[in-house]
Write a protein that holds these residues in place. Structure first.
Motif, PDB file in Angstrom:
ATOM      1  N   LYS A   1     -17.171 -41.066  89.606  1.00  0.00           N
ATOM      2  CA  LYS A   1     -18.003 -40.260  90.502  1.00  0.00           C
ATOM      3  C   LYS A   1     -18.084 -40.855  91.912  1.00  0.00           C
ATOM      4  CE  LYS A   1     -21.727 -40.665  87.935  1.00  0.00           C
ATOM      5  NZ  LYS A   1     -21.223 -41.663  86.981  1.00  0.00           N
ATOM      6  N   THR A   2     -18.361 -42.159  91.982  1.00  0.00           N
ATOM      7  CA  THR A   2     -18.527 -42.789  93.294  1.00  0.00           C
ATOM      8  C   THR A   2     -17.199 -42.824  94.054  1.00  0.00           C
ATOM      9  OG1 THR A   2     -20.457 -44.060  92.630  1.00  0.00           O
ATOM     10  CG2 THR A   2     -19.174 -44.970  94.450  1.00  0.00           C
ATOM     11  N   THR A   3     -16.116 -43.076  93.353  1.00  0.00           N
ATOM     12  CA  THR A   3     -14.799 -43.067  94.003  1.00  0.00           C
ATOM     13  C   THR A   3     -14.531 -41.683  94.592  1.00  0.00           C
ATOM     14  OG1 THR A   3     -14.043 -44.722  92.419  1.00  0.00           O
ATOM     15  CG2 THR A   3     -12.337 -43.539  93.641  1.00  0.00           C
TER      16      THR A   3
ATOM     17  N   ALA B   1     -24.597 -36.805  97.982  1.00  0.00           N
ATOM     18  CA  ALA B   1     -25.674 -37.657  97.480  1.00  0.00           C
ATOM     19  C   ALA B   1     -25.229 -38.280  96.156  1.00  0.00           C
ATOM     20  CB  ALA B   1     -26.945 -36.831  97.289  1.00  0.00           C
ATOM     21  N   ASP B   2     -25.011 -39.602  96.179  1.00  0.00           N
ATOM     22  CA  ASP B   2     -24.492 -40.310  95.004  1.00  0.00           C
ATOM     23  C   ASP B   2     -25.649 -40.929  94.216  1.00  0.00           C
ATOM     24  OD1 ASP B   2     -23.009 -41.646  93.127  1.00  0.00           O
ATOM     25  OD2 ASP B   2     -21.876 -42.876  94.555  1.00  0.00           O
ATOM     26  N   GLU B   3     -25.994 -40.330  93.109  1.00  0.00           N
ATOM     27  CA  GLU B   3     -27.105 -40.767  92.254  1.00  0.00           C
ATOM     28  C   GLU B   3     -28.381 -40.996  93.066  1.00  0.00           C
ATOM     29  OE1 GLU B   3     -26.581 -42.118  88.713  1.00  0.00           O
ATOM     30  OE2 GLU B   3     -24.424 -42.514  88.715  1.00  0.00           O
ATOM     31  N   PRO B   4     -28.787 -40.013  93.857  1.00  0.00           N
ATOM     32  CA  PRO B   4     -29.875 -40.250  94.814  1.00  0.00           C
ATOM     33  C   PRO B   4     -31.246 -40.426  94.174  1.00  0.00           C
ATOM     34  CG  PRO B   4     -29.325 -37.924  94.777  1.00  0.00           C
ATOM     35  CD  PRO B   4     -28.291 -38.624  93.939  1.00  0.00           C
TER      36      PRO B   4
HETATM   37 MG   LIG Z   1     -21.310 -44.573  90.845  1.00  0.00          MG
END
Ligand SMILES: [Mg+2]
Ligand SMILES: Nc1ncnc2c1ncn2[C@@H]1O[C@H](COP(=O)(O)OP(=O)(O)O)[C@@H](O)[C@H]1O
Length: 298
Positions: free
Chosen positions: A54-56, A182-185
């Motif tokens: 996900k973050t990549t 928004a990454d795991e906000p």
């Molecule tokens: Mg991540």
């Protein structure tokens, strides 16, 4: 470029080596992922367990990581490559803004938090003077229920995680972006404040016409917030669609595992639902996926 989708992600991939730069087998952290965010503002959720890529993926959309395969287009224009159409950095940062997981890491403990908002307004040339920057910060803070007066001179330790994340949202709103990634906000935000942040996102979509890529390992907030959900597993999008359809008829065992983590939904998932789901699939899917479904269950 009116009429072009906000974002078109086409078959992107990113290779890393396990165990660092030296040695280790190369693997795809993100593998052949495609999706489109339409011109009308929407929330697109990406849901998957830790390590699913996900973050990549988020960092490639934010142009912080270069894809090894595929293309990304923002409003019809390529994010990467050397073409003349490529969006320059200033324009890109005005159009696409990040919100990160940990607001305590996003802002330094040693600077008043207002400094970051002023800096954003000046760096992105939204304001030409400090006074104008304060004005821009204040306007953004008001749209998340705060004001510059309330944060003036304060440091991160003087705020709760929920307030800090609201300030992160305000910072992201300063350039009036088209897209927020928004990454795991809300994963670091107190459970009791999570829904108020999630509702704030929805309000921003409706009132400001900003699209969101909302990344989470939590299918329940994704279901609540989003118009479209993509489920990621081991770098791939294993299924995507309207959240109601995915929860009602998950075609992947992996999705059902994510659902089992939601107490209310997991508990309601019964043998009878399973049978309904099986027949619903046969009715609604084309011949090819119905066959695939049969094979999985025989
Ligand atoms: Mg991540
Ligand atoms: N810079 C990097 N170098 C090597 N491997 C990485 C790097 N960034 C991420 N990975 C690996 O890629 C995979 C996906 O990571 P990530 O995108 O952070 O997933 P998620 O955000 O879903 O937890 C993981 O196996 C992770 O260890």
């Amino acid at each position: 470029m009116s009429g072009a989708p906000i974002l078109e992600v086409e078959r992107i991939g990113r290779i890393y080596r396990r165990g660092g730069i030296f040695g280790g087998k190369p693997f795809y952290a993100v593998d052949d992922v495609s999706f489109t965010l339409p011109e009308t503002p929407k929330v697109f959720s990406i849901v998957g367990e830790s390590g699913s890529g996900k973050t990549t993926l988020a960092r490639m959309v934010l142009r912080l990581v270069e894809p090894t395969d595929g293309t990304i287009r923002l409003m019809g224009r390529p994010l990467t490559g050397t073409s003349k159409e490529r969006i320059d950095n200033l324009e890109f940062r005005r159009l696409v803004q990040p919100i990160f997981q940990n607001p305590f890491e996003a802002f330094s403990a040693y600077l008043p938090i207002g400094t970051y908002l002023i800096r954003t307004a000046l760096n992105l040339k939204i304001a030409r003077s400090e006074a104008e920057a304060v004005e821009a910060a204040d306007a953004a803070l008001r749209s998340v229920g705060l004001s510059y007066e309330r944060i003036r001179g304060k440091y991160i330790r003087q705020f709760s995680g929920g307030e800090l994340q609201r300030i992160s949202v305000a910072r992201a709103l300063i350039p009036n972006p088209k897209l927020i990634v928004a990454d795991e906000p809300v994963s670091m935000v107190d459970a009791s404040l999570r829904m108020s942040i999630v509702n704030l996102f929805r309000q921003i979509v409706e009132e400001k016409g900003v699209s969101f890529i909302y990344i989470t390992h939590d299918l329940s907030t994704a279901y609540y917030l989003s118009d479209h959900v993509a489920i990621m597993n081991a770098g791939r999008v294993v299924e995507q669609g309207a959240p109601g359809d995915i929860l009602a008829y998950p075609s992947e065992a992996y999705t059902r595992e994510l659902m089992a983590a939601i107490p209310t939904i997991g508990a309601r998932w019964t043998e009878l639902d399973e049978i309904d789901r099986h027949y619903a699939h046969e009715r609604t899917r084309d011949g090819k996926s119905a066959d695939k479904h049969h094979q999985e269950h025989s």
